[in-house]
Scaffold this motif. Structure first.
Motif, PDB file in Angstrom:
ATOM      1  N   UNK A  69      45.390  38.603   9.102  1.00 43.81           N
ATOM      2  CA  UNK A  69      45.434  38.187  10.504  1.00 43.81           C
ATOM      3  C   UNK A  69      44.379  37.120  10.783  1.00 43.81           C
ATOM      4  N   UNK A  70      43.178  37.312  10.218  1.00 44.36           N
ATOM      5  CA  UNK A  70      42.130  36.302  10.385  1.00 44.36           C
ATOM      6  C   UNK A  70      42.523  34.983   9.737  1.00 44.36           C
ATOM      7  N   UNK A  71      43.151  35.069   8.570  1.00 42.45           N
ATOM      8  CA  UNK A  71      43.610  33.874   7.859  1.00 42.45           C
ATOM      9  C   UNK A  71      44.621  33.091   8.703  1.00 42.45           C
ATOM     10  N   UNK A  72      45.576  33.794   9.289  1.00 46.89           N
ATOM     11  CA  UNK A  72      46.579  33.134  10.125  1.00 46.89           C
ATOM     12  C   UNK A  72      45.922  32.489  11.338  1.00 46.89           C
ATOM     13  N   UNK A  73      44.994  33.219  11.966  1.00 45.48           N
ATOM     14  CA  UNK A  73      44.335  32.696  13.162  1.00 45.48           C
ATOM     15  C   UNK A  73      43.501  31.452  12.865  1.00 45.48           C
ATOM     16  N   UNK A  74      42.961  31.357  11.649  1.00 43.60           N
ATOM     17  CA  UNK A  74      42.087  30.233  11.311  1.00 43.60           C
ATOM     18  C   UNK A  74      42.831  29.067  10.667  1.00 43.60           C
TER      19      UNK A  74
END
Length: 513
Positions: A329-334
């Motif tokens: 989720x963090x990867x997608x957001x960044x």
């Protein structure tokens, strides 16, 4: 090193906590990666402005050979030491750590020394391949820089060991800040003194002995600290058995790294052969732009790898699943915001390299789609490796390589750089599907759609809308791209803070249990 006899201390129920939280480690790793990228860009600028196109090309060709060889000469021991050190701490086998260090470092140092001698002896032949018109100069430069090969490989393994022992911040700072910084300072000093390209290469390598010493001191100090704090739970494993287990994992990883290097460079060469140098130039520019976003992937992998290894070693599959989903989720957001803006303003992005590169815009859009799929899959490669699947990864990468070659032969002659981008997209999808299947089958960790469903529509709604609006109002301009990125990221941050998604991600990444 001789196995250290465990001290008689009370038996602990869990390994010592790692240094800092996952969230702090991820932020530090990402900051260090960004700083390293900026320093490397500054190095390109200094060399380009100081030495002109011809010598700049020669400089980076020679350095490229050295970096590729050093990457191979790690023999997979960097990943091996990260995995086995973190597993030893998690399972109470700290007494194995000195033997593991010996098993990782001695072969790398010995093979690196032999490779340095070979490079010095064979520099003439490699020089011919690099630059036929200036083969003698290229050969001399290769011989000049050959002695740094074992130091480069050794430094990488030492810092990986430090990371495996829990000091992620030290790893990130040495690899991404200190090492590139010494290179920039050395090259800038050579340029300021009016030295030629040979002086620039000397400057590039001059700080490496000090960096290697720093890496060795940090690793030794961290190892002593871990051994002092270790409870007396299990005796050391036999030396021969530990060496066999370590290299049974690391050597397939070394072979997979070789395949990854071939994948990294083969596509550009295939485009040049199948569609001409202009198509290769368009493809290379799109590749450079889109792969900047992978800094985030590198930072997240660095920060979570030791935790994943420890949890897999102790059977905490559900914890790994939760961490995997939070990191994805963090990867997608960044990553997705940058990809969306690049896709909408592709003409502007490729135009930074000159008006002749306008035809690379559709190539960039296809590659943005591939990286978006890669980001949505998360850190599956790390999970497979740290779970002991180095041989499986080698098979996957070999299949990806075959896909790359076959798809390029089929698509690139007809569609040029765009066909090569489609071949690259297919290669990414094949590699991702294979690793997802392997992780599910070996470890019971599923590729969940929850991070994509939770984060994807929000990113597309905030950043995609901002990018389309900025393009409509300001046109395909650099100002429009900047406004789209700032407004899109701002609205995304507000949306995340307004819900529970950001809190959920940060809470899981702070978890140190």
């Amino acid at each position: 090193m001789r196995a250290v006899r465990a001290r008689r201390r009370p038996v602990a129920t869990s390994p010592p906590p790692l240094h800092g939280s996952l969230l702090g480690s991820a932020v530090l790793a990402l900051s260090a990666a960004g700083a390293g990228a900026a320093v490397n860009f500054a190095l390109v600028v200094v060399v380009g402005r100081s030495y002109g196109p011809a010598d700049t090309g020669l400089f980076f060709a020679v350095i490229g050979v050295v970096l590729v060889l050093a990457n191979l000469l790690k023999l997979g021991a960097d990943t091996g030491l990260t995995r086995f050190a973190s597993r030893a701490r998690a399972t109470g086998r700290e007494a194995d750590l000195p033997t593991l260090a010996t098993a990782a470092l001695l072969p790398v140092l010995g093979v690196g020394a032999l490779a340095a001698l070979a490079l010095a002896a064979l520099g003439g032949g490699i020089g011919e391949l690099l630059d036929g018109r200036h083969a003698a100069t290229a050969a001399a430069l290769l011989r000049q820089v050959a002695p740094v090969l074992p130091l480069l490989a050794l430094t990488t393994v030492l810092t990986a060991g430090t990371r495996g022992l829990g000091r992620v911040g030290a790893f990130a700072l040495v690899q991404n800040v200190v090492l590139p910084g010494t290179r920039l300072v050395g090259v800038a000093a050579a340029a300021a003194l009016g030295l030629g390209v040979a002086g620039a290469i000397t400057g590039w390598a001059a700080g490496l002995p000090l960096v290697a010493l720093l890496a060795a001191v940090l690793f030794a100090a961290t190892l002593r600290r871990v051994l002092r704090a270790a409870p007396a739970r299990r005796p050391a494993t036999g030396r021969a058995a530990l060496w066999r287990e370590f290299w049974a994992f690391s050597l397939p990883r070394a072979a997979a790294a070789l395949v990854e290097i071939v994948l990294e460079w083969l596509d550009v060469l295939l485009v040049a052969v199948l569609a001409g140098e202009r198509a290769a130039g368009l493809y290379a520019v799109a590749t450079r732009l889109v792969k900047v976003s992978l800094l985030v992937d590198n930072a997240l992998r660095v920060s979570i790898s030791t935790r994943i290894s420890a949890w897999l070693a102790t059977g905490r599959i559900e914890a790994v699943q939760r961490l995997y989903e939070a990191a994805t989720a963090a990867m997608i957001a960044l990553v997705w915001p940058a990809l969306l803006v690049l896709a909408v303003f592709a003409e502007v992005a490729v135009g930074l390299f000159g008006a002749d590169f306008a035809a690379a815009a559709p190539v960039l859009r296809v590659m943005c789609l591939g990286v978006a799929a890669f980001a949505a899959a998360g850190s599956l490669q790390s999970i497979l490796l740290l779970g002991g699947g180095s041989a499986r990864q080698l098979l996957n990468k070999s299949a990806a390589l075959a896909t790359c070659v076959g798809a390029n032969l089929l698509l690139t002659p007809h569609w040029g750089a765009l066909g090569a981008a489609l071949a690259w997209l297919l290669t990414v999808l094949v590699d991702t599907v294979l690793v997802a299947w392997a992780v599910r089958r070996r470890m019971g960790i599923a590729v969940s759609l929850r991070p994509v469903v939770a984060m994807g529509p929000l990113v597309i709604g905030c950043v995609g809308t901002a990018a389309l609006a900025a393009r409509w109002l300001l046109g395909p301009t650099l100002g429009g791209l900047t406004v789209a990125l700032v407004v899109g990221l701002g609205s995304l941050l507000l949306a995340l803070r307004g819900g529970d998604r950001l809190e959920l991600i940060t809470r899981r990444l702070r978890d140190t249990t």
